[in-house]
Design an enzyme around this catalytic site. Structure first.
Site, PDB file in Angstrom:
ATOM      1  N   ARG A  58       0.784  -1.330  -0.028  1.00 15.79           N
ATOM      2  CA  ARG A  58       0.045  -0.130   0.213  1.00 15.79           C
ATOM      3  C   ARG A  58       0.678   1.277   0.069  1.00 15.79           C
ATOM      4  O   ARG A  58       0.183   2.256  -0.303  1.00 15.79           O
ATOM      5  CB  ARG A  58      -1.049  -0.019   1.021  1.00 15.79           C
ATOM      6  CG  ARG A  58      -1.975  -1.148   0.746  1.00 15.79           C
ATOM      7  CD  ARG A  58      -3.155  -1.299   1.994  1.00 15.79           C
ATOM      8  NE  ARG A  58      -2.175  -1.974   3.165  1.00 15.79           N
ATOM      9  CZ  ARG A  58      -2.018  -3.095   3.371  1.00 15.79           C
ATOM     10  NH1 ARG A  58      -2.587  -4.187   2.735  1.00 15.79           N
ATOM     11  NH2 ARG A  58      -1.324  -3.559   4.347  1.00 15.79           N
ATOM     12  N   GLU A  89       6.590 -11.584  13.347  1.00 11.66           N
ATOM     13  CA  GLU A  89       6.176 -12.099  14.653  1.00 11.66           C
ATOM     14  C   GLU A  89       6.282 -13.503  14.508  1.00 11.66           C
ATOM     15  O   GLU A  89       6.967 -14.167  15.750  1.00 11.66           O
ATOM     16  CB  GLU A  89       4.668 -11.894  14.812  1.00 11.66           C
ATOM     17  CG  GLU A  89       4.128 -12.344  16.368  1.00 11.66           C
ATOM     18  CD  GLU A  89       2.589 -12.021  16.225  1.00 11.66           C
ATOM     19  OE1 GLU A  89       1.901 -12.534  17.321  1.00 11.66           O
ATOM     20  OE2 GLU A  89       2.053 -11.366  15.296  1.00 11.66           O
TER      21      GLU A  89
END
Length: 176
Positions: free
Chosen positions: A59, A96
């Protein structure tokens, strides 16, 4: 009067249960919202020399392209590993659960060029940090980092500030 935050849709439990996904496609789809975001992302950098805009996948490409057009300067994508043709340099960063790598063309930034790094969301700051390191390896100077959304609880702003970055975000959402 609407703010940028008013144009952003929240989708619960995407992509996993417990995640509140902040969807900027509703911001991009609205001409007033998109114009407001581009103008506000640029505002703190008005009057500064900026030679290139670097957009982080994916984006950041939409925002970065619009900002580069507004400034009449070039746009440089930082992409996921294996997506750019030609000679590239890469930078790994941790996620993560695991690691990822982003790349930039090895001739995209000339030494001494001032760069604005742009993306839609600042979470942990891992992707942005990798982008900063790539620009610096090419000899570029970072004018600043601009984001639509900051998720302060995830620590990205502090991570980038600790690198000496000027971080600008248009709005913040609590939680992950």
């Amino acid at each position: 009067m609407k703010t940028v935050k008013d144009y952003i849709r929240t989708i619960p439990d995407f992509p996993h249960a417990g995640i509140q996904f902040r969807d900027v496609t509703t911001l991009f789809a609205d001409p007033r919202g998109l114009r407001l975001a581009i103008d506000q992302l640029l505002d703190p950098f008005v009057g500064q020399r900026i030679d290139k805009v670097v957009g982080l996948e994916a984006r950041g490409f939409i925002l970065g392209g619009a900002i580069a057009h507004q400034l009449s300067i070039g746009f440089v994508p930082v992409r996921k590993k294996g997506k750019l043709p030609g000679a590239v340099i890469g930078e790994s960063y941790t996620l993560e659960y695991g690691a990822a790598e982003v790349e930039i063309h090895d001739d995209a930034i000339a030494p001494g060029e001032r760069v604005l790094i742009v993306d839609d969301l600042l979470a942990t700051g891992g992707t942005a940090e990798a982008g900063i390191k790539l620009v610096r390896r090419l000899g570029g100077e970072i004018a600043g980092c601009a984001f639509v959304i900051d998720l302060p609880e995830l620590g990205g702003r502090k991570r980038l500030a600790d690198m000496g970055m000027n971080v600008h975000a248009l709005c913040a959402f609590e939680g992950a």
